[in-house]
Design an enzyme around this catalytic site. Structure first.
Site, PDB file in Angstrom:
ATOM      1  N   GLY A  38      45.182 -11.080  52.458  1.00 19.36           N
ATOM      2  CA  GLY A  38      43.822 -11.218  51.510  1.00 19.36           C
ATOM      3  C   GLY A  38      42.565 -11.041  51.990  1.00 19.36           C
ATOM      4  O   GLY A  38      41.648 -10.460  51.470  1.00 19.36           O
ATOM      5  N   ASP A  92      39.908 -14.747  52.287  1.00 17.68           N
ATOM      6  CA  ASP A  92      39.266 -14.250  50.763  1.00 17.68           C
ATOM      7  C   ASP A  92      38.752 -14.928  49.738  1.00 17.68           C
ATOM      8  O   ASP A  92      37.856 -15.194  49.607  1.00 17.68           O
ATOM      9  CB  ASP A  92      40.373 -13.218  50.371  1.00 17.68           C
ATOM     10  N   ASP A  95      40.264 -21.799  47.283  1.00 18.09           N
ATOM     11  CA  ASP A  95      40.581 -21.867  45.900  1.00 18.09           C
ATOM     12  C   ASP A  95      41.075 -23.769  45.800  1.00 18.09           C
ATOM     13  O   ASP A  95      39.996 -24.446  45.827  1.00 18.09           O
ATOM     14  CB  ASP A  95      41.993 -21.206  45.360  1.00 18.09           C
ATOM     15  N   LYS A 123      36.191 -20.780  44.544  1.00 17.74           N
ATOM     16  CA  LYS A 123      36.387 -20.710  43.142  1.00 17.74           C
ATOM     17  C   LYS A 123      35.943 -22.302  42.698  1.00 17.74           C
ATOM     18  O   LYS A 123      36.369 -23.347  42.973  1.00 17.74           O
ATOM     19  CB  LYS A 123      37.967 -20.736  42.681  1.00 17.74           C
ATOM     20  N   PHE A 144      41.413 -16.038  37.671  1.00 19.13           N
ATOM     21  CA  PHE A 144      42.079 -15.357  38.645  1.00 19.13           C
ATOM     22  C   PHE A 144      41.665 -14.007  38.755  1.00 19.13           C
ATOM     23  O   PHE A 144      41.418 -13.148  38.039  1.00 19.13           O
ATOM     24  CB  PHE A 144      43.576 -15.292  38.160  1.00 19.13           C
ATOM     25  N   ARG A 157      45.062  -4.912  45.662  1.00 22.58           N
ATOM     26  CA  ARG A 157      44.292  -5.291  46.792  1.00 22.58           C
ATOM     27  C   ARG A 157      43.055  -4.063  47.214  1.00 22.58           C
ATOM     28  O   ARG A 157      42.078  -4.417  47.675  1.00 22.58           O
ATOM     29  CB  ARG A 157      45.065  -5.324  48.008  1.00 22.58           C
TER      30      ARG A 157
END
Ligand code: IMP
Ligand code: MG
Length: 171
Positions: A38, A92, A95, A123, A144, A157
């Site tokens: 990511g 990236d 979360d 997030k 998401f 991506r």
């Protein structure tokens, strides 16, 4: 798909991230370790905005199947030697925080001189750990997201912008 951050906003955010890292480290040599897969787009853009002598390694983790978290596996064969180095771990998105927490714990066992973390996205309201990366470009809502390196089942991506994945996109 709904665009959450367009190319210009992403570029500005990455520049601010780079400015913060440049001012924190000055001319101190730095070892960057990017979490595959990511972080590849962020890494490519970010490292060209950093001014200090730089080494770049990667570590691979995988935890997601679709939008559900599974068991985390870490492959650190391509990480570079980090003992007594100043190290910046790059991902990236932050979360739940478990991925970076586990990679960080593994890296700490190798005795880096210092270890900090930088992420493109954090997030809101999702964290299950009691720390936060030192460098965060954007705080985003609990949705998401895909694009700019982030995937859904290894797709999307390559989108140059960040988009929210909606039910219709999954179906
Ligand atoms: P964490 O362990 O819950 O913090 O998850 C971190 C990893 O999950 C990231 O490296 C991403 O690969 C993936 N991830 C978490 N949220 C998203 C998302 O919204 N879109 C795509 N990947 C995500
Ligand atoms: Mg990831």
């Amino acid at each position: 798909m709904k665009t959450l951050l367009d190319q210009e906003q992403l570029n500005d955010g990455v520049q601010e991230l780079a400015d913060a890292i440049n001012s924190q480290y000055g001319n101190t040599p730095l070892t960057i370790v990017g979490v595959l897969t990511g972080s590849v787009v962020l890494m490519a853009d970010l490292i060209r905005k950093l001014n200090m002598p730089l080494r770049v390694g990667v570590v691979q983790t995988s935890s997601y199947q679709g939008t559900e978290r599974g068991k985390l596996t870490i492959n650190s064969e391509m990480m570079l030697d980090i003992t007594e180095r100043d190290v910046l771990l790059i991902d990236d998105i932050f979360d739940t925080g478990h991925t970076l927490q586990e990679v960080r714990a593994l890296m700490h066992t190798l005795g880096p001189a210092s270890l900090k973390s930088a992420v493109l996205l954090c997030k809101t309201g999702r964290q299950e750990v009691d720390w936060r990366p030192e460098f965060v470009a954007f705080d985003i809502p609990d949705e998401f997201v895909v694009g700019y390196g982030l995937d859904y089942n290894d797709q999307y991506r390559n989108l140059p912008f960040l988009a929210c994945l909606e039910e219709a996109d999954i179906a």
